[in-house]
Design an enzyme around this catalytic site. Structure first.
Site, PDB file in Angstrom:
ATOM      1  N   HIS A 158       0.830  -1.205   0.000  1.00 37.57           N
ATOM      2  CA  HIS A 158       0.000   0.000   0.000  1.00 37.57           C
ATOM      3  C   HIS A 158       0.867   1.259   0.000  1.00 37.57           C
ATOM      4  CE1 HIS A 158      -3.662  -2.190   0.407  1.00 37.57           C
ATOM      5  NE2 HIS A 158      -3.497  -2.552   1.653  1.00 37.57           N
ATOM      6  N   ARG A 179      -9.628   3.551  -7.030  1.00 36.95           N
ATOM      7  CA  ARG A 179     -11.069   3.382  -6.812  1.00 36.95           C
ATOM      8  C   ARG A 179     -11.690   4.716  -6.431  1.00 36.95           C
ATOM      9  NH1 ARG A 179     -13.665  -0.691  -2.183  1.00 36.95           N
ATOM     10  NH2 ARG A 179     -15.790  -0.817  -3.064  1.00 36.95           N
ATOM     11  N   TYR A 242     -10.915   0.301 -10.371  1.00 29.42           N
ATOM     12  CA  TYR A 242     -11.779  -0.703  -9.753  1.00 29.42           C
ATOM     13  C   TYR A 242     -13.133  -0.764 -10.462  1.00 29.42           C
ATOM     14  CZ  TYR A 242     -14.332  -3.066  -5.935  1.00 29.42           C
ATOM     15  OH  TYR A 242     -15.089  -3.939  -5.183  1.00 29.42           O
ATOM     16  N   LYS A 280     -17.104 -15.766  -4.409  1.00 29.73           N
ATOM     17  CA  LYS A 280     -16.245 -16.930  -4.181  1.00 29.73           C
ATOM     18  C   LYS A 280     -15.131 -16.602  -3.189  1.00 29.73           C
ATOM     19  CE  LYS A 280     -18.128 -19.987  -6.944  1.00 29.73           C
ATOM     20  NZ  LYS A 280     -18.712 -21.243  -6.407  1.00 29.73           N
ATOM     21  N   GLY A 313     -18.090  -4.974  -1.687  1.00 29.73           N
ATOM     22  CA  GLY A 313     -17.410  -4.914  -2.974  1.00 29.73           C
ATOM     23  C   GLY A 313     -18.169  -4.178  -4.058  1.00 29.73           C
TER      24      GLY A 313
END
Length: 351
Positions: A158, A179, A242, A280, A313
């Site tokens: 990061h 994002r 994103y 998932k 998300g």
């Protein structure tokens, strides 16, 4: 004090430190600010700063670089799977993602007394013992893991570009993910409540203010993105939004395949898409530990109440979480800090 990166270090102190420690119960360590840039880190960053700056990257390494909560873990899984597991038959498929793709500077968070020492019987510690025989974890658990993992190495950070040597991009490929700032701020808020090393108990309003005032760890977000954006045309930097991953995952996976040179076939890329779906990854949930092992880094009560590491998300959801005034301020801040530099986010306006 000056670092190898040529940044000057100053301690965060006085009322500023007192306020942050009231809101962040996990901040049992001190805080430092690095200038230029106004970057804020735990004081234990100083133990590793020059080691991180001088980390020996290899020509076939891929470094995933993002600010907090920009889809890092999603990208980790995509890149590692494309490079190592295109048929989903690798022996390490079910290993924790942060043992397969080490979090380079994570050691600076282990100085918080809110985080217990790693359990020697945990899969992560066993992995360290196997990869780093005879090494002392206190010299950098994750740093030494990153050095020791087998090639081709995929590593996560990061940290911003400016905390690495200027020639980094001439050595290693970097995948950078940005994002929408509003979504980053909301996701970071929940992350700060979830992780013991932060233990955030302050208000949502205060957190958003700190985000826009560049007073959170790893801040300032806008500068983090700007540094990478200015290098977006370098052949070794792949800049990803994103929002584009959410809107057209197959198109973005194909671009990523071209950048990485992995040459996956259509059948493999479909399997990778399905394997790395948010749902998932949420089911697997193994970020630091094997599936089923207790996570020593997060607060179970918060995970049960607000969701764990993989929460939603979504793109654009920040407008639902913030009130009208906060939305207005965030939009104005985004225009000033990002749009003025040519950076725009195609985040949907949710109804």
């Amino acid at each position: 004090m000056k670092l190898g990166s040529d940044h000057e270090v100053e301690m965060v102190d006085g009322e500023e430190l007192a306020q942050l420690k009231r809101d962040f119960t996990g901040y049992t360590f001190g805080l430092v600010r690095l200038n230029p840039g106004h970057w804020i880190f735990p004081s234990d960053f100083m133990k590793f700063a020059d080691k991180l700056y001088n980390f020996k990257f290899k020509a076939n390494d891929v470094l995933i670089m993002t600010y907090m909560k920009c889809g890092t873990t999603w990208m980790q899984e995509m890149v590692w799977t494309m490079r190592n597991n295109s048929n989903l038959d690798h022996a390490a498929t079910d290993d924790a993602i942060n043992s397969r793709v080490p979090f380079l500077e994570c050691d600076m968070f282990l100085g918080s007394t809110a985080v217990p020492p790693p359990d020697p019987e945990s899969s992560l510690c066993k992995e360290f013992a196997q990869l780093c025989p005879g090494k002392n974890p206190e010299d950098g658990f994750f740093l030494q893991m990153a050095d020791a993992i087998p090639e081709p190495r995929t590593i996560k950070t990061h940290l911003p570009l400016s905390l690495f040597p200027p020639e980094l991009l001439d050595t290693v490929k970097i995948v950078y993910v940005a994002r929408d700032p509003g979504d980053v701020a909301v996701s970071y808020y929940h992350h700060a409540m979830l992780f013991k090393s932060a233990g955030y108990v302050g208000s949502f309003e205060s957190f958003i203010s700190n985000f826009m005032d560049d007073n959170l760890l790893y801040g300032p977000y806008w500068l983090h993105v700007k540094e990478a954006w200015e290098k977006r045309n370098h052949p070794n930097l792949h800049f990803v939004f994103y929002e584009d991953l959410k809107a057209d995952i197959m198109g973005e996976l194909k671009k990523l395949d071209t950048f990485l040179g992995t040459n996956v076939n259509p059948h493999q890329i479909n399997k990778i898409r399905d394997f790395t779906r948010f749902e998932k990854m949420q089911e697997r949930g193994n970020v630091f530990t094997q599936t089923g092992e207790p996570d020593p880094f997060t607060i179970p009560m918060i995970a049960n109440q607000h969701g764990g590491f993989f929460r939603k998300g979504k793109s654009g959801g920040w407008r639902e979480r913030m009130n009208d005034n906060q939305v207005k301020l965030m939009e104005e801040w985004t225009t000033q800090r990002f749009t003025s530099n040519g950076i725009t986010f195609n985040s949907p306006r949710l109804e």
